[in-house]
Design a protein around this motif. Sequence first.
Motif, PDB file in Angstrom:
ATOM      1  N   LYS A  79       3.415 -37.073 -25.632  1.00 32.75           N
ATOM      2  CA  LYS A  79       2.415 -38.690 -25.234  1.00 32.75           C
ATOM      3  C   LYS A  79       3.137 -39.794 -26.651  1.00 32.75           C
ATOM      4  N   GLN A  80       3.154 -40.334 -26.495  1.00 31.86           N
ATOM      5  CA  GLN A  80       3.122 -41.697 -27.201  1.00 31.86           C
ATOM      6  C   GLN A  80       2.341 -42.539 -28.219  1.00 31.86           C
ATOM      7  N   THR A 114       9.958 -45.138 -14.399  1.00 37.28           N
ATOM      8  CA  THR A 114       8.775 -44.262 -14.764  1.00 37.28           C
ATOM      9  C   THR A 114       8.322 -43.183 -13.580  1.00 37.28           C
ATOM     10  N   HIS A 115       7.460 -42.019 -14.606  1.00 35.14           N
ATOM     11  CA  HIS A 115       7.032 -41.825 -13.405  1.00 35.14           C
ATOM     12  C   HIS A 115       5.639 -41.424 -13.659  1.00 35.14           C
ATOM     13  N   GLU A 116       4.416 -41.197 -12.742  1.00 35.49           N
ATOM     14  CA  GLU A 116       3.021 -40.754 -12.876  1.00 35.49           C
ATOM     15  C   GLU A 116       2.504 -39.394 -12.771  1.00 35.49           C
ATOM     16  N   THR A 117       2.123 -38.876 -13.571  1.00 36.08           N
ATOM     17  CA  THR A 117       2.193 -37.670 -13.619  1.00 36.08           C
ATOM     18  C   THR A 117      -0.184 -37.108 -12.989  1.00 36.08           C
ATOM     19  N   VAL A 118       0.101 -35.924 -12.602  1.00 34.29           N
ATOM     20  CA  VAL A 118      -1.636 -35.698 -12.103  1.00 34.29           C
ATOM     21  C   VAL A 118      -2.142 -36.223 -13.188  1.00 34.29           C
ATOM     22  N   THR A 119      -1.550 -35.708 -14.537  1.00 38.99           N
ATOM     23  CA  THR A 119      -2.368 -35.696 -15.629  1.00 38.99           C
ATOM     24  C   THR A 119      -3.376 -36.963 -16.132  1.00 38.99           C
ATOM     25  N   GLY A 120      -2.645 -37.934 -15.542  1.00 31.65           N
ATOM     26  CA  GLY A 120      -2.933 -39.740 -15.998  1.00 31.65           C
ATOM     27  C   GLY A 120      -1.502 -40.098 -17.291  1.00 31.65           C
ATOM     28  N   PHE A 121      -0.471 -39.134 -16.984  1.00 30.98           N
ATOM     29  CA  PHE A 121       0.344 -40.161 -18.421  1.00 30.98           C
ATOM     30  C   PHE A 121       1.367 -40.614 -16.856  1.00 30.98           C
TER      31      PHE A 121
END
Length: 201
Positions: A79-80, A114-121
């Motif tokens: 994460k940033q 960008t890639h959206e993950t199931v964990t909200g990133f």
Amino acid sequence: MSRAAAQVDALRRALARETEPSSDFDLNPETVLPPGRTLRPAGVLAGFLPGADGLDLLLTKRSPRLKHHPGQIAFPGGKQDEGDADPVAAALREAREEVGLDPAQVEILDTLPTHETVTGFRVTPVVALIRDPFAPVPEPGEVAEIFRVPFDHVMEPARYSVQYRRWRGQRRYYYTVPFGPYYIWGATARMLHALARRMGS
């Protein structure tokens, strides 16, 4: 031209092509995502370095003791943080922490959508070249193993397959691209698949 140089040229051409953002939900179109959801920015490093026969991709196996995604295959990254200028800076910082990679040894080629993950990133994949000599050092407690995968293995779309698991009571489909004992799947495989598709365009 050497094999590695030809692969670098192919990477540069692929990165110049336009593609759409990806998501962990790409293979599950019935999933309805909240329109006002807040995604946390993150960056991962898809770093290629010279190998025995061309380029290799550097990947990690996460520690089995981690709370999130234990034992899974992942790019260096995360994460940033507030101190990071952008997701690229986050990817470089995390790569230094996780595998001991000096940012001075990294030549950034470009970023993927960008890639959206199931964990909200919202993850930005940073495609880069790693200059030798590089002696990886796994971060104790977070990285169980650092390994390489040949360029041709992950850049060939035909090597990818779609599998599924039960997740929150439903089937969740995802890409996989296994390599020997390493089961590369989920977000990591999806981002690699997006790059492999560019290579084949």
